[in-house]
Design an enzyme around this catalytic site. Structure first.
Site, PDB file in Angstrom:
ATOM      1  CB  SER A   1      -0.970  -0.043   1.183  1.00  0.00           C
ATOM      2  OG  SER A   1      -1.941   0.978   1.084  1.00  0.00           O
TER       3      SER A   1
ATOM      4  CG  ASP B   1      -6.494  -2.194  -3.952  1.00  0.00           C
ATOM      5  OD1 ASP B   1      -7.169  -1.257  -3.498  1.00  0.00           O
ATOM      6  OD2 ASP B   1      -5.267  -2.289  -3.811  1.00  0.00           O
TER       7      ASP B   1
END
Length: 324
Positions: free
Chosen positions: A174, A273
């Protein structure tokens, strides 16, 4: 600003900024983090993996520290030198910690599966320390690791005795993946101590964004999207806003990706995502940049929260195949 993880002392305070279920900032400067796993101590021989860990101070001013991981196979002086993974945790630049339960479990698995020494960096978080503080901390941490290639008496024994400085890798998930990109770019233009060169890195579900939608992203609601609002929260003074090359490596005028300072990259995106199309765009942009390296892309489910799943195990296998 002060930070707290408890709602008891903040129940009557006036809120200035809030990202529901993530983070809340009060007008008196108190910061309440609503997401993240508990802080846990390092361990001597983890019961599941046999990996040992310890905490080290990299810098007092600013405050930078790290948790080091040593696989059980390296805990003998006769063992060969091992690759070194410098890891940057996720959390949107404002959450989580290198000392959290999730990161401890995750790095134990990586160190064991890939048989690497891992250095998980505890960098400063926003909003107490807005970007680019985290990037500077991570660069200083990489310099600290590299400095052990020409050790002094004050060096860290695990790195000196067991680390192979021809095989230093970066890794991150991330926001940590965003950091990997930025540190790899910087290492392509600035020298590291001992003339160390990065061998490669992995970016897992990297946090990239931009002012214009790409792929499956839509115009509707884009200006109020969480990635954009969170970026403005953690780096309010970013030149170019969300098109700053730090978070949008493919923005107009961004530095050429051909200058990435390592020879191998592995990019993971997750099928569900919100950031997946940005990761795929980055992968294609690196491939087409003229960069003289090898880049691979993978599409897998998120693996930190559920490392026992089959998809997560495949992710760890791919990490292990990179870190050689």
């Amino acid at each position: 600003m002060t930070s707290t993880n408890s709602a008891t002392s903040t129940a009557t305070k006036e809120i200035e900024t809030e990202f529901p279920n993530l983070i809340r900032v009060y007008k008196d400067g108190t910061v309440e983090r609503l997401f993240g796993s508990p802080i846990v101590p390092p361990s001597l021989h983890d019961s599941d993996t046999g990996v040992s860990s310890k905490d080290v101070v990299i810098s007092d001013h600013p405050s930078i520290s790290a948790r080091l991981y040593l696989p059980k196979f390296a805990q003998s002086e006769e063992q060969k030198k091992l690759p070194i993974l410098v890891y940057f945790h996720g959390g949107g630049f404002c959450l989580e910690s290198a000392f959290s339960f999730l990161d401890q479990r995750y790095l134990n698995l990586i160190a064991s599966k890939a048989n690497v020494i891992a250095v998980s960096v505890e960098y400063r978080l926003a909003p107490e320390h807005h970007l680019p503080a985290a990037l500077e901390d991570c660069w200083e941490s990489l310099k600290w690791v590299s400095s052990h290639s020409t050790p002094t008496n004050a060096g860290e024994p695990w790195l000196i005795n067991h680390g192979d400085f021809n095989r230093i890798y970066l890794g991150g998930d991330s926001a940590g993946g965003t950091i990997v990109h930025n540190i790899a770019m910087r290492s392509g233009t600035e020298d590291l101590p001992g003339c160390v060169k990065l061998a490669g890195g992995f970016l897992s579900c990297p946090y990239f964004w931009g002012s214009k939608p790409v792929g499956s992203e839509t115009e509707e609601g884009h200006e109020q999207s969480l990635p954009l609002l969170l970026w403005n929260f953690v780096y309010p003074s970013a030149p170019g806003g969300v098109d700053n090359p730090t978070i949008n490596p493919t923005a107009e005028g961004a530095p050429s990706l051909a200058s990435i300072g390592c020879s191998k990259l592995l990019v993971f995106v997750c099928g569900k995502d919100q950031l997946r199309d940005r990761g795929a765009l980055y992968y294609e942009a690196v491939k087409n940049s003229g960069w003289n390296g090898e880049v691979e892309g993978e599409d897998h489910c998120f693996h930190i929260f559920t490392p026992e799943t089959d998809n997560a195990k495949r992710v760890f296998d791919r990490f292990a195949s990179l870190l050689v």
